[in-house]
Motif scaffolding. Sequence first.
Motif, PDB file in Angstrom:
ATOM      1  N   VAL A   1       0.629  -1.186  -0.083  1.00 24.97           N
ATOM      2  CA  VAL A   1      -0.092  -0.215   0.156  1.00 24.97           C
ATOM      3  C   VAL A   1       0.479   1.488   0.155  1.00 24.97           C
ATOM      4  O   VAL A   1       1.832   1.755   0.979  1.00 24.97           O
ATOM      5  CB  VAL A   1      -0.912   0.124   1.375  1.00 24.97           C
ATOM      6  CG1 VAL A   1      -1.387   0.866   1.295  1.00 24.97           C
ATOM      7  CG2 VAL A   1      -1.452  -1.240   1.452  1.00 24.97           C
ATOM      8  N   ASP A   2       0.652   2.186  -0.841  1.00 19.22           N
ATOM      9  CA  ASP A   2       1.550   3.287  -0.923  1.00 19.22           C
ATOM     10  C   ASP A   2       0.457   4.605  -0.372  1.00 19.22           C
ATOM     11  O   ASP A   2      -0.142   4.255  -0.571  1.00 19.22           O
ATOM     12  CB  ASP A   2       1.635   3.407  -2.457  1.00 19.22           C
ATOM     13  CG  ASP A   2       2.558   2.589  -3.294  1.00 19.22           C
ATOM     14  OD1 ASP A   2       3.333   2.862  -2.421  1.00 19.22           O
ATOM     15  OD2 ASP A   2       2.650   3.686  -5.122  1.00 19.22           O
ATOM     16  N   VAL A   3       1.355   4.758   0.300  1.00 15.49           N
ATOM     17  CA  VAL A   3       1.131   5.773   1.598  1.00 15.49           C
ATOM     18  C   VAL A   3       1.901   7.044   1.051  1.00 15.49           C
ATOM     19  O   VAL A   3       2.790   7.200   1.431  1.00 15.49           O
ATOM     20  CB  VAL A   3       1.260   6.020   3.072  1.00 15.49           C
ATOM     21  CG1 VAL A   3       0.180   6.685   3.259  1.00 15.49           C
ATOM     22  CG2 VAL A   3       0.229   4.105   3.104  1.00 15.49           C
ATOM     23  N   THR A   4       1.257   8.618   0.581  1.00 11.86           N
ATOM     24  CA  THR A   4       1.886   9.697   0.932  1.00 11.86           C
ATOM     25  C   THR A   4       0.930  10.667   2.102  1.00 11.86           C
ATOM     26  O   THR A   4      -0.115  11.203   1.696  1.00 11.86           O
ATOM     27  CB  THR A   4       1.154  10.604  -0.305  1.00 11.86           C
ATOM     28  OG1 THR A   4       1.205   9.943  -1.619  1.00 11.86           O
ATOM     29  CG2 THR A   4       2.048  11.609  -0.566  1.00 11.86           C
ATOM     30  N   ASN A   5       1.636  11.810   2.514  1.00 11.71           N
ATOM     31  CA  ASN A   5       2.037  12.494   3.856  1.00 11.71           C
ATOM     32  C   ASN A   5       2.005  14.210   2.499  1.00 11.71           C
ATOM     33  O   ASN A   5       2.527  15.090   1.921  1.00 11.71           O
ATOM     34  CB  ASN A   5       2.837  12.317   4.446  1.00 11.71           C
ATOM     35  CG  ASN A   5       2.609  13.785   5.790  1.00 11.71           C
ATOM     36  OD1 ASN A   5       2.273  14.553   5.453  1.00 11.71           O
ATOM     37  ND2 ASN A   5       4.182  14.110   6.206  1.00 11.71           N
ATOM     38  N   ILE A   6       0.052  14.803   2.536  1.00 18.81           N
ATOM     39  CA  ILE A   6      -0.029  15.652   2.059  1.00 18.81           C
ATOM     40  C   ILE A   6      -0.299  16.474   2.711  1.00 18.81           C
ATOM     41  O   ILE A   6      -0.522  17.948   2.341  1.00 18.81           O
ATOM     42  CB  ILE A   6      -1.241  15.017   1.051  1.00 18.81           C
ATOM     43  CG1 ILE A   6      -2.292  14.817   1.910  1.00 18.81           C
ATOM     44  CG2 ILE A   6      -1.436  13.933   0.682  1.00 18.81           C
ATOM     45  CD1 ILE A   6      -3.651  14.872   1.936  1.00 18.81           C
ATOM     46  N   GLY A   7      -0.299  16.708   4.231  1.00 20.53           N
ATOM     47  CA  GLY A   7      -0.185  17.376   4.733  1.00 20.53           C
ATOM     48  C   GLY A   7       1.276  18.744   4.772  1.00 20.53           C
ATOM     49  O   GLY A   7       2.142  18.812   4.185  1.00 20.53           O
ATOM     50  N   ASP A   8       2.164  19.389   5.690  1.00 18.94           N
ATOM     51  CA  ASP A   8       2.504  20.262   6.006  1.00 18.94           C
ATOM     52  C   ASP A   8       3.654  20.191   7.430  1.00 18.94           C
ATOM     53  O   ASP A   8       4.327  20.603   7.529  1.00 18.94           O
ATOM     54  CB  ASP A   8       2.600  21.513   6.100  1.00 18.94           C
ATOM     55  CG  ASP A   8       1.360  22.394   7.135  1.00 18.94           C
ATOM     56  OD1 ASP A   8       1.643  20.655   7.733  1.00 18.94           O
ATOM     57  OD2 ASP A   8       0.988  23.410   7.227  1.00 18.94           O
ATOM     58  N   LYS A   9       3.279  18.379   8.443  1.00 14.59           N
ATOM     59  CA  LYS A   9       4.087  18.358   9.443  1.00 14.59           C
ATOM     60  C   LYS A   9       5.049  16.681   8.967  1.00 14.59           C
ATOM     61  O   LYS A   9       3.389  15.767   8.041  1.00 14.59           O
ATOM     62  CB  LYS A   9       3.228  18.044  10.128  1.00 14.59           C
ATOM     63  CG  LYS A   9       2.949  19.851  10.391  1.00 14.59           C
ATOM     64  CD  LYS A   9       2.355  19.791  12.078  1.00 14.59           C
ATOM     65  CE  LYS A   9       1.829  20.915  12.679  1.00 14.59           C
ATOM     66  NZ  LYS A   9       2.047  22.530  12.516  1.00 14.59           N
ATOM     67  N   SER A  10       6.008  16.492   9.476  1.00 18.87           N
ATOM     68  CA  SER A  10       5.859  14.870   9.439  1.00 18.87           C
ATOM     69  C   SER A  10       4.876  14.103  10.621  1.00 18.87           C
ATOM     70  O   SER A  10       4.389  14.614  11.185  1.00 18.87           O
ATOM     71  CB  SER A  10       7.148  15.013   9.833  1.00 18.87           C
ATOM     72  OG  SER A  10       7.285  15.712  11.288  1.00 18.87           O
ATOM     73  N   GLY A  11       4.942  12.376  10.248  1.00 20.11           N
ATOM     74  CA  GLY A  11       3.971  12.027  10.924  1.00 20.11           C
ATOM     75  C   GLY A  11       4.044  10.919  10.242  1.00 20.11           C
ATOM     76  O   GLY A  11       4.551  10.411   9.411  1.00 20.11           O
ATOM     77  N   SER A  12       3.404   9.915  10.839  1.00 21.63           N
ATOM     78  CA  SER A  12       3.261   8.518  10.993  1.00 21.63           C
ATOM     79  C   SER A  12       1.997   7.800  10.477  1.00 21.63           C
ATOM     80  O   SER A  12       1.058   8.736  10.700  1.00 21.63           O
ATOM     81  CB  SER A  12       3.878   7.604  11.888  1.00 21.63           C
ATOM     82  OG  SER A  12       3.318   8.199  12.727  1.00 21.63           O
ATOM     83  N   GLU A  13       2.039   7.125   9.598  1.00 16.30           N
ATOM     84  CA  GLU A  13       0.492   6.514   9.465  1.00 16.30           C
ATOM     85  C   GLU A  13       1.097   4.728   9.541  1.00 16.30           C
ATOM     86  O   GLU A  13       1.835   3.905   9.529  1.00 16.30           O
ATOM     87  CB  GLU A  13       0.054   7.247   8.055  1.00 16.30           C
ATOM     88  CG  GLU A  13      -1.261   5.855   7.605  1.00 16.30           C
ATOM     89  CD  GLU A  13      -2.155   7.055   8.161  1.00 16.30           C
ATOM     90  OE1 GLU A  13      -2.453   7.336   9.214  1.00 16.30           O
ATOM     91  OE2 GLU A  13      -3.484   7.019   7.676  1.00 16.30           O
ATOM     92  N   LEU A  14      -0.268   4.161  10.227  1.00 13.01           N
ATOM     93  CA  LEU A  14      -0.422   2.931  10.872  1.00 13.01           C
ATOM     94  C   LEU A  14      -1.314   2.424   9.081  1.00 13.01           C
ATOM     95  O   LEU A  14      -2.304   2.159   9.243  1.00 13.01           O
ATOM     96  CB  LEU A  14      -1.132   3.137  11.702  1.00 13.01           C
ATOM     97  CG  LEU A  14      -1.207   0.948  12.108  1.00 13.01           C
ATOM     98  CD1 LEU A  14      -0.153   0.939  12.053  1.00 13.01           C
ATOM     99  CD2 LEU A  14      -2.118   0.972  13.987  1.00 13.01           C
ATOM    100  N   VAL A  15      -0.248   1.493   8.399  1.00 14.58           N
ATOM    101  CA  VAL A  15      -1.370   0.569   7.746  1.00 14.58           C
ATOM    102  C   VAL A  15      -1.919  -1.273   8.466  1.00 14.58           C
ATOM    103  O   VAL A  15      -0.782  -2.120   8.575  1.00 14.58           O
ATOM    104  CB  VAL A  15      -0.666   0.048   6.718  1.00 14.58           C
ATOM    105  CG1 VAL A  15      -1.570  -0.622   5.544  1.00 14.58           C
ATOM    106  CG2 VAL A  15      -0.604   1.200   5.653  1.00 14.58           C
ATOM    107  N   GLN A  16      -3.113  -1.630   8.710  1.00 13.32           N
ATOM    108  CA  GLN A  16      -3.766  -2.407   9.239  1.00 13.32           C
ATOM    109  C   GLN A  16      -3.645  -3.568   8.009  1.00 13.32           C
ATOM    110  O   GLN A  16      -4.567  -2.826   7.256  1.00 13.32           O
ATOM    111  CB  GLN A  16      -4.355  -2.152  10.297  1.00 13.32           C
ATOM    112  CG  GLN A  16      -3.750  -1.388  11.429  1.00 13.32           C
ATOM    113  CD  GLN A  16      -5.125  -0.800  12.425  1.00 13.32           C
ATOM    114  OE1 GLN A  16      -6.228  -1.283  12.106  1.00 13.32           O
ATOM    115  NE2 GLN A  16      -4.576   0.330  12.575  1.00 13.32           N
ATOM    116  N   LEU A  17      -4.051  -5.061   8.231  1.00 11.50           N
ATOM    117  CA  LEU A  17      -4.315  -5.372   7.384  1.00 11.50           C
ATOM    118  C   LEU A  17      -5.243  -6.262   7.510  1.00 11.50           C
ATOM    119  O   LEU A  17      -4.150  -7.312   8.735  1.00 11.50           O
ATOM    120  CB  LEU A  17      -2.890  -6.095   6.380  1.00 11.50           C
ATOM    121  CG  LEU A  17      -2.949  -7.426   5.167  1.00 11.50           C
ATOM    122  CD1 LEU A  17      -4.478  -6.516   4.504  1.00 11.50           C
ATOM    123  CD2 LEU A  17      -2.411  -8.206   4.533  1.00 11.50           C
TER     124      LEU A  17
END
Length: 823
Positions: free
Chosen positions: A717-733
């Motif tokens: 799964v490709d995930v892109t940070n489209i905001g203006d701050k660094s951050g983390s995203e959790l991908v659950q399957l």
Amino acid sequence: MIDDILDRMTLEEQVSLLSGADFWTTAPIERLGVPKIKVTDGPNGARGAGSLVAGVNAACFPVAIALGATWNPALVERMGVALAGQAKSKGASVLLAPTVNIHRSGLNGRNFECYSEDPVLTAALAVAYIQGVQGQGIAATIKHFAGNESEIERQTMSSDIGERALREIYLPPFEQAVKKAGVMAVMSSYNRLNGTYTSEHPWLLTKVLREEWGFDGIVMSDWFGSHSTAASVNAGLDLEMPGPTRDRGEKLVAAVRSGDVKPEIVREAARRILALIERVGAFEKAPDLSEHALDLPDDRALIRQLGAEGAVLLKNDGILPLAKAGLGHVAVIGPNAAEARVMGGGSAQIAAHYRISPLEGIRQALSNANSIHHAVGCRNNRLVNVFSGEIRVEYFSGRDLAGPAVVAEAASKGEFFWFDLPSLELDPNDFSARISASYSPAESGEHVFGMTNAGLARLYVDGELVVNGYDGWTRGDNYFGTANVEQRQSVHLEAGQRYQVVVEYCSSATSEEGINLTAVRFGVEKPLGEDAMLDAVERAENADVVLLFVGRDGEWDTEGLDLPDMRLPGRQEELIERVAAVNANVIVVLQTGGPVEMPWLDKVRAVLQMWYPGQELGHAVADVLFGDVEPGGRLPQTFPKRLSDNSAMTGDPHVYPGKDGHVRYDEGVFVGYRHHDAHGIEPLFPFGFGLGYTHFSWGEAKASSTKMEADGMTITVDVTNIGDKSGSELVQLYVRPLASTIERPEKELRAFAKLRLEPGETGTASLVVRPRDLSYFDDATKTFRAAAGRYELLAAANAADIRSVVTIELANDWTGELSDRSI
């Protein structure tokens, strides 16, 4: 070498290895060069041999549920490495952790000490933790094996669990700890499993653990958690703890002589103890059992990072993060604001190097001209505030405080938990102590003195008996069920007057019933009334923003008792309501070891769950509130809207809390989000939920194949940070079977990946699923089975937010043997 030592041992010497020498060490055999090794609690720090409430200082890391909220095995492995160093500083070779029991309910007193409601998340973090610890030459001890999901009557309760639920929910973390991490030790639980004590359960300890999973380490009892001689040894319990022995020694030698225990069983158990000593390097270099404090800058930084990584932002209408520049009057309110609630209670406690409170952290973060006002508002303590001040303790032989004192010492806190007494002349089962202090109240009025004691005690104020913990003493809910319910008495005190406070304590007679400990805790406080509430409301009304710190502490979230409900204790809900009524900018910061009901949720602008994140609490919470770092956590446990929505809360006492010595896990595999899915119950916050300070876009999930291969397949799964701050995203399957002849959960977590991305950056989550991930446990054939057919793989941000679906096919029925090492 081990065979040579065993050949030279007498039966009595082999038997001596199978019980502790004392509370924390194994038995040495000096003539054969077999050293003793030390074990130490616990999951969030290495305490050493000190008291639960004293001893040499140690680094205090976040509790397990906070680690569960990180969903970050790599970071947890780093913590394991650090904990190994802490264990070495306490002369220990074995760390009694991690705890991997499942969050079956929201009320378990040790909910904070366990990672998650889900076995996949729990297992991944446990494996990482163990690999970190054991990679440094320290043995990890996974616990409590198995079925210890409640503290109610835990020393005798039978957890009645069907084999399918055991195999799918409660055993996988232990299984993966053995097969993937090579854990060196397992601790049996106190409870019975389907009628048999786990410490003498042949199916659990031998058939499953050793024969099916291939475990080659040691099995030890929880402290005072073994109950027999022949039955426990024959079942596969290697080490009875603590020492000196109760059921082994001469009793076990006699059992071998009579034929109740075969000599080869004793020899193999002794072999495993020797193998552990060899694995931790103690034959090469006998351990230095001395203890010292180890306060490292790297540990401090890691604890601070973990605290923020596990912080879960549950609600935010845009008020967070707060901008330091231009921030005016800040009200820091609540019972957890100036108090550093850094850990839970029970055997996980340590003497932390230091504790940074939220108020202290916020003041350091806003060291400019910002105006900070503090008010308590109300209390949330379960026990009367512990006495603090200069204390003198005199110890006597015998229970009647007679004769000259054997030894005297100074203390600064009115809580004593005696693992080891200050003189070898004192018998732990036959001693007494006079604890003397003075107290000068700041305000006149009614004050409450409280005391709880394991043993017998009386508390006097200026020579008058105020609290009687002696006459009519009965076991209650403190100190693991060995102490009475706290006894309280109100006394009118005058401000500035000095009162003499004396506690006379004596150990109780030795009992064969359960755990026997010696402890006393006494305190005094002036109850907070309406004035404190009004002061908090007034400060809130005049503030630009209110930071409201509420929750519980280690008196509530503790080993030995479950919570009475899922509400904030005391007047905290009222405090939130009244503060929110006068200020529109309220941010609630929660500190609990699990979910709470939130009837006030719509009246505040943000809610941040901080758990108990260790000694850097105040710094970590300030980092998150002011945006120096993001809140990186996602819920490891479903937060239901109300307690009755929980799978264990059916209203039937046989299901929870238990009745007539049995608690039935009638919900089977439908725990947590599985239960909510099956019954269409909307949670307050779903499993895996958490907000951040940036936004992401997701691509469609892609599978490496449309058919499940024997060695598995990969989903990306490709995930892109489209905001203006660094951050983390959790991908659950999650996996969802599209057809099944048996009742199965709608979906089950099978893999996850956490991506940290800079603004504009794209990352790829790579998730592997294997045939067993499609399976269920078949009670009839005693195998894991997956039927041929179609399955959906759900890429989700949390259990209620599915982003894309991939359909795959399993061409043929699949069967997995229980001894398969390839999981």
